[in-house]
Design a protein around this motif. Structure first.
Motif, mmCIF file in Angstrom:
data_model
loop_
_atom_site.group_PDB
_atom_site.id
_atom_site.type_symbol
_atom_site.label_atom_id
_atom_site.label_comp_id
_atom_site.label_asym_id
_atom_site.label_seq_id
_atom_site.Cartn_x
_atom_site.Cartn_y
_atom_site.Cartn_z
ATOM 1 N N LYS A 172 0.829 -1.196 0.000
ATOM 2 C CA LYS A 172 0.000 0.000 0.000
ATOM 3 C C LYS A 172 0.865 1.248 0.000
ATOM 4 N N ARG A 173 0.426 2.232 -0.772
ATOM 5 C CA ARG A 173 1.156 3.487 -0.855
ATOM 6 C C ARG A 173 0.497 4.557 0.002
ATOM 7 N N GLU A 174 1.318 5.483 0.437
ATOM 8 C CA GLU A 174 0.831 6.547 1.305
ATOM 9 C C GLU A 174 -0.277 7.341 0.609
ATOM 10 N N GLY A 175 -1.359 7.562 1.341
ATOM 11 C CA GLY A 175 -2.453 8.342 0.800
ATOM 12 C C GLY A 175 -3.572 7.527 0.185
ATOM 13 N N GLU A 176 -3.347 6.222 -0.022
ATOM 14 C CA GLU A 176 -4.408 5.388 -0.593
ATOM 15 C C GLU A 176 -5.419 5.014 0.492
ATOM 16 N N ASP A 177 -6.675 4.927 0.098
ATOM 17 C CA ASP A 177 -7.720 4.646 1.086
ATOM 18 C C ASP A 177 -7.579 3.223 1.627
ATOM 19 N N ASP A 178 -8.235 2.963 2.746
ATOM 20 C CA ASP A 178 -8.115 1.669 3.427
ATOM 21 C C ASP A 178 -9.055 0.606 2.868
ATOM 22 N N ASP A 179 -9.957 0.972 2.005
ATOM 23 C CA ASP A 179 -10.964 0.045 1.515
ATOM 24 C C ASP A 179 -10.336 -1.091 0.724
ATOM 25 N N VAL A 281 2.656 -2.712 -10.814
ATOM 26 C CA VAL A 281 2.645 -1.621 -9.823
ATOM 27 C C VAL A 281 1.270 -0.980 -9.653
ATOM 28 N N CYS A 282 0.318 -1.319 -10.508
ATOM 29 C CA CYS A 282 -0.997 -0.688 -10.393
ATOM 30 C C CYS A 282 -1.677 -1.080 -9.073
ATOM 31 N N LYS A 283 -2.571 -0.237 -8.615
ATOM 32 C CA LYS A 283 -3.236 -0.439 -7.340
ATOM 33 C C LYS A 283 -4.013 -1.749 -7.309
ATOM 34 N N HIS A 284 -4.642 -2.108 -8.418
ATOM 35 C CA HIS A 284 -5.428 -3.349 -8.495
ATOM 36 C C HIS A 284 -4.565 -4.551 -8.129
ATOM 37 N N THR A 285 -3.363 -4.642 -8.703
ATOM 38 C CA THR A 285 -2.480 -5.785 -8.444
ATOM 39 C C THR A 285 -1.915 -5.736 -7.033
#
Length: 363
Positions: A172-179, A281-285
């Motif tokens: 997880k990257r900084e600033g991404e939501d917790d959902d 690197v995409c959020k989905h993966t």
């Protein structure tokens, strides 16, 4: 810290060097006498050479010649045999020109010689001449403009960080939501850690660069089998390796492979070293990997040499390219069998482990 000074032998008094300099007429002699005079005045070798328009390397050689035998050893000698097209100073000037804009094609050097020195060498002799000057002849090495200066240090830090277990999500990257950043209920990761390397490749059952035996005709007429699918592989150091074929390398397909890796290695946390392909690197993966209990360790940009699975692919392609297969299915089966055999060996990652891994942290 300033340039290192070399002790210069004073074979002659400075007054005598001044007298020799006043009487000298040959430009090659004047330059070398002036170089020694500069050293007597306290210049470092690079400073003394620069005043005479020469490189530090040339200055070092001149200083060694002077220390060894004074002016007798330092002065150039062009006697005996056919004089060279370029004298010693011109050759040194040429090397500096070639160093500034390297690498060069042979035709470019011929043009430079004609433009700057009005000389021409035969194509057959040019290579010998350039090697005598200390040049090397090889395929150029492309630079990777996005590679950081210290990729090894960056990766070492990322591996150490990933090996430190905790509640945080490494993906997880900084600033991404917790959902959605929650490990699946059916996933267990407390049975130790599996470390492996992830990458995709496109091996084919032929290689025109390999030599073949023939009686009187080297051409291949039989139809060549080809596959458009990508082979996606996981090379595990202390777990179960995996390879599968996917029609694309999109994020959905990559996540399917991650699910397969999890199925092959149940009950343990998985550390996955991989490159920064867009679908990786995409959020989905990254989120799906976290849900599977897989922590991703991304390589520094443009650093494929730090992924040992690259060596696995190279060996696999080299091993398989002479093998004849009837169709695509047979080829894929052969790739999978070969990959399984190769990845039983951890020797492809031996140096990587020595540099980046503390085995006690995998227990």
């Amino acid at each position: 810290m300033g340039p290192r000074r070399t002790e210069i032998k004073r074979h002659l008094p400075e007054e005598e060097i001044d007298e020799i300099l006043r009487e000298a007429e040959d430009k090659h002699h004047i330059r070398r006498i002036g170089f020694v005079k500069n050293l007597y005045q306290g210049d470092t070798i690079p400073e003394a050479a620069d005043r005479e328009g020469r490189s530090p390397a040339t200055g070092t050689r001149w200083a060694e010649d002077w220390n060894e035998g004074g002016f007798e050893e330092l002065m150039p000698s062009f006697g005996g045999g056919r004089p060279p097209k370029l004298d010693e100073d011109q050759q040194e000037e040429l090397v500096e020109m070639l160093r500034e804009d390297q690498p060069w094609k042979s035709q470019e050097i011929q043009h430079l010689l004609q433009e700057e020195f009005a000389v021409e060498y035969s194509p057959n002799y040019l290579g010998t001449f350039l090697r005598d000057l200390g040049l090397s002849y090889a395929k150029p090495r492309p630079k990777r403009p996005h590679q950081p200066e210290n990729p090894d240090e960056i990766l070492e830090e990322r591996v150490d960080d990933a090996l430190e277990e905790g509640d945080k999500s490494h993906n997880k990257r900084e600033g991404e939501d917790d959902d959605g950043w929650v490990v699946d209920d059916n996933i267990c990761t407390d049975g130790g850690t599996v470390l492996g390397f992830f990458d995709a490749s496109k091996p084919q059952p032929y290689d025109n660069s390999r030599r073949v035996w023939y009686v009187d005709d080297p051409h291949i007429e039989r139809p060549l089998v080809k596959t458009e699918d990508s082979a996606v592989g996981f090379y595990a150091l202390n777990g179960e390796s995996l390879i599968t074929f996917k029609e694309t390398e999109k994020k959905e397909r990559i996540c399917e492979v991650l699910e397969g890796i999890r199925e092959q290695n149940p009950g343990k946390r998985i550390l996955l070293v991989l490159d920064k392909h867009g679908s990786h690197v995409c959020k989905h993966t990254r989120k799906r990997a976290h849900q599977l209990g897989i922590d991703l360790i991304f390589l520094p940009s443009s650093s494929p040499h730090l992924n040992p699975i690259e060596k696995v692919w190279d060996y696999l392609k080299w091993t398989m390219c002479p093998i004849i297969v009837e169709d695509e299915d047979e080829f894929k089966d052969l790739v999978e069998d070969t990959f399984d055999q190769i990845t039983e060996r951890i020797s492809f990652a031996k140096k990587w482990c020595q540099k980046f891994l503390y085995f006690q942290k995998l227990s």
